[in-house]
Write a protein that holds these residues in place. Structure first.
Motif, mmCIF file in Angstrom:
data_model
loop_
_atom_site.group_PDB
_atom_site.id
_atom_site.type_symbol
_atom_site.label_atom_id
_atom_site.label_comp_id
_atom_site.label_asym_id
_atom_site.label_seq_id
_atom_site.Cartn_x
_atom_site.Cartn_y
_atom_site.Cartn_z
ATOM 1 N N LEU A 1 0.841 -1.190 0.000
ATOM 2 C CA LEU A 1 0.000 0.000 0.000
ATOM 3 C C LEU A 1 0.880 1.245 0.000
ATOM 4 C CD1 LEU A 1 -2.923 1.087 0.253
ATOM 5 C CD2 LEU A 1 -2.650 0.957 2.733
ATOM 6 N N VAL B 1 4.245 -0.841 4.032
ATOM 7 C CA VAL B 1 3.008 -1.135 4.746
ATOM 8 C C VAL B 1 2.042 -1.745 3.748
ATOM 9 C CG1 VAL B 1 1.142 -0.240 6.194
ATOM 10 C CG2 VAL B 1 3.377 0.905 6.211
ATOM 11 N N TYR C 1 2.883 5.371 -3.119
ATOM 12 C CA TYR C 1 1.559 5.010 -2.601
ATOM 13 C C TYR C 1 0.777 4.323 -3.703
ATOM 14 C CZ TYR C 1 -3.256 5.319 -1.030
ATOM 15 O OH TYR C 1 -4.557 5.000 -0.696
ATOM 16 N N LEU D 1 -4.755 9.233 2.728
ATOM 17 C CA LEU D 1 -3.645 9.207 3.680
ATOM 18 C C LEU D 1 -3.984 10.134 4.841
ATOM 19 C CD1 LEU D 1 -0.754 9.548 1.074
ATOM 20 C CD2 LEU D 1 -1.440 7.452 2.235
ATOM 21 N N LYS E 1 -7.284 4.914 3.180
ATOM 22 C CA LYS E 1 -6.750 3.558 3.002
ATOM 23 C C LYS E 1 -5.589 3.311 3.961
ATOM 24 C CE LYS E 1 -9.556 2.761 -0.408
ATOM 25 N NZ LYS E 1 -10.306 4.024 -0.287
ATOM 26 N N LEU E 2 -4.959 4.403 4.439
ATOM 27 C CA LEU E 2 -3.850 4.295 5.374
ATOM 28 C C LEU E 2 -3.969 5.387 6.435
ATOM 29 C CD1 LEU E 2 -0.519 3.071 5.370
ATOM 30 C CD2 LEU E 2 -0.370 5.550 5.409
ATOM 31 N N GLN F 1 -9.814 -1.555 11.440
ATOM 32 C CA GLN F 1 -8.894 -2.119 10.467
ATOM 33 C C GLN F 1 -9.445 -3.398 9.851
ATOM 34 O OE1 GLN F 1 -5.155 -3.827 11.885
ATOM 35 N NE2 GLN F 1 -4.089 -2.689 10.289
ATOM 36 N N GLY G 1 -4.528 0.039 6.209
ATOM 37 C CA GLY G 1 -3.143 -0.084 6.624
ATOM 38 C C GLY G 1 -2.910 0.908 7.752
#
Length: 564
Positions: free
Chosen positions: A296, A323, A359, A379, A459-460, A486, A492
């Motif tokens: 990721l 990650v 990314y 992010l 997503k992270l 999660q 992530g």
């Protein structure tokens, strides 16, 4: 006569709907003994400690019961008698040294002033005493550092300076209110070892207030467990922590993360969620520790410098890591190791000086703000201090709504509905949309920060010390919430912390940072079970032990290592 005698102490505050912060508390402390007062936030432990020095006087608090400290009847004492008690017979070390030290005056001058006021010593004698106590608490080059101002000291050194100030008049009692809460494990161990040595050398009594059960095990003879203003259990520390009688004490101990405990087994992530996070195998149901397929996020030789010329400082120096979707990477290290700077670079809140950041296969480390905008929402970051990251003049609902308004896809009615869904999702009452940050507890404010991060559908998420200031039960609730989110969303996570026990409980892999570099990296069981780098072994040896006997062995080992 005991050094401290408290009988039927009650404390209530205006606006508390008649509820008592402390309700019928009684205890004693003998000369030279150490008592730990343990409990969750709001249990009344700090309020009780403040009452010993009459610090509630003039605040509107109503204090009842009997309090005697070093022979002084605190309730009956006039202002002059209280001034004589504070500092000379009993001294207090507060949680936040920055708020206790004047930023405009040299540390040595502040200590000298305390000594001069209580002893009527000359200015020269007072300055000499300041240097003496700074040296005694382990400040190197005490003569020179006594002329430094608080901002020139590290966090651990500021805490040592506060202890030195408390020791200046050789008090019979030292009250330490959460003295190690914001410190990393090695500095925490140093402060606890210092308190232990000083108590043995001077014969002073110690009252230690803490939410960290491990800190109590390292430092005291007896422990008093508080809940909702009342005593739940009290006795020798080995007895209370080794064989607790009360359910609440057992719950408190069960919530304490253990550095020697295996982390829970990973739970599979729904394939659809993993696919949404970018895994190239949409039909595969993979566990959240799976590392196959495209990462990721991937950092390659990231570097970050601050300043120019001779004043240039390298905060992150050649860091590489990955990650994967559904995976948690823990990052540990002492204060100043570069953890937070690295975390901010991973979500592009800071631009790398050098290196590459990928990314989902796209190089984003050098993208302009405009080119980066499509990736920004995915992010997100949860910050250490939710008070500082939430605007006190805006409701928490409006703060959570910011990412939704920035996207511009929803009208106000749908935004409010979405925010209420998010508040409920993180365990908050959706009807509290219009409440302000000061109306929430620390753990609740951290949940607001998580809800705001989720609003962008990330997503992270990089979590920077998200539980460092929370008590163990609230800490466990927040980490459990992150794990649940999660699992459901395939997120992530990068979990930055100085608490190695917490990192072990939440992480799949861990990276150990020192002076801007990663000195060791691997699966959590490998790094914790068989650490290869001496620095990693040093960090693990400094983690507080719940067994007082083991804590004593470790203390001796640290003392021998320091003397070698």
């Amino acid at each position: 006569m005991s050094l401290v005698e408290v009988s039927d102490l009650t404390i209530s505050f205006d606006g508390a709907d008649g509820a008592r912060a402390v309700d019928g508390l009684s205890f004693t402390l003998e000369e030279g003994a150490a008592l730990g007062v343990v409990g969750e936030s709001g249990s009344g432990k700090s309020a009780s400690a403040y009452a010993l020095l009459g610090l509630h006087r003039g605040t509107g608090a109503r204090v009842g019961g009997s309090i005697r400290v070093a022979g002084v009847d605190v309730q009956a004492a006039d202002d002059a008698e209280l001034r004589a008690l504070r500092g000379a017979k009993a001294a207090m070390v507060f949680q936040d040294p920055l708020s206790s030290l004047d930023p405009y005056y040299a540390v040595g001058d502040q200590i000298a002033e305390v000594y001069r006021v209580h002893t009527r010593a000359s200015g020269r004698a007072a300055r000499a005493r300041a240097v003496d106590v700074l040296d005694r608490v382990g400040i190197p080059d005490a003569v020179r550092r006594s002329r430094s101002r608080p901002h020139e000291f590290s966090g651990g050194m500021r805490q040592r300076a506060l202890i030195a100030m408390a020791l200046a008049c050789e008090p019979q009692l030292l009250i330490a209110d959460e003295p190690t809460t914001a410190l990393d494990v090695t500095v925490q161990a140093q402060i606890l070892d210092l308190l232990h040595s000083l108590r043995r050398e001077t014969g002073m009594g110690l009252l230690l207030v803490t939410h960290d059960v491990g800190v109590a095990a390292e430092s005291v003879d007896e422990v008093l467990v508080m809940q909702s203003g009342r005593e739940v259990e009290r006795g020798p520390v080995a007895e209370v922590l080794g064989a607790p009688r009360q359910p609440y004490t057992r719950e408190l101990l069960a919530a304490v993360p253990r550095v020697d405990a295996k982390r829970p087994e990973p739970v599979p992530v729904p394939a659809a969620r993993v696919a949404a996070a970018g895994d190239p195998r949409p039909d595969a149901a993979v566990s959240r520790v799976a590392q196959t397929g495209e990462p990721l996020l991937e950092a390659i030789d990231l570097r970050r410098e601050f300043g120019r010329g001779r004043s240039r400082v390298t905060a992150v120096d050649g860091v590489s890591l990955t990650v994967h979707p559904g995976e948690t990477l823990g990052i540990v290290g002492e204060s100043g190791s570069g953890k937070t700077t690295l975390g901010r670079m991973l979500v592009r809140l800071l631009d790398p000086t050098a290196g590459r950041l990928h990314y989902r296969g796209t190089e984003i480390g050098s993208l302009s703000d405009k080119a980066l905008r499509p990736h920004r929402r995915e992010l997100q970051m949860v910050f250490q201090d939710p008070v500082a990251s939430l605007n006190p003049r805006r409701s928490i609902g409006e703060s959570v709504a910011d990412p939704l308004r920035a996207a511009g896809a929803l009208d106000d009615t749908r935004i409010r509905a979405r925010v209420q869904e998010l508040l409920e999702r993180v365990g908050l009452d959706p009807d509290r949309y219009d409440r302000y940050p000061h109306e929430f507890s620390g753990g609740q404010r951290q949940r607001v920060g998580i809800a705001r991060a989720l609003a962008a559908d990330p997503k992270l998420i990089v979590c920077d010390e998200p539980v460092s200031a929370l008590d163990v039960t609230t800490q466990a609730q927040v980490t459990a919430l992150l794990a649940e989110l999660q699992r459901e969303l395939g997120l992530g996570l990068v979990f930055i912390a100085h608490d190695l026990a917490v990192v072990r409980q939440v992480s799949d892999r861990v990276a150990v940072m020192r002076q801007g570099r990663i000195v060791e990296q691997g699966s959590v069981d490998e790094v914790y079970g068989a650490p290869q780098d001496p620095y990693t072994r040093q960090l693990l040896a400094a983690v507080p032990a719940l067994d007082p006997a083991l804590a004593a062995v470790r203390r001796t080992a640290r003392k021998e290592l320091a003397a070698a």
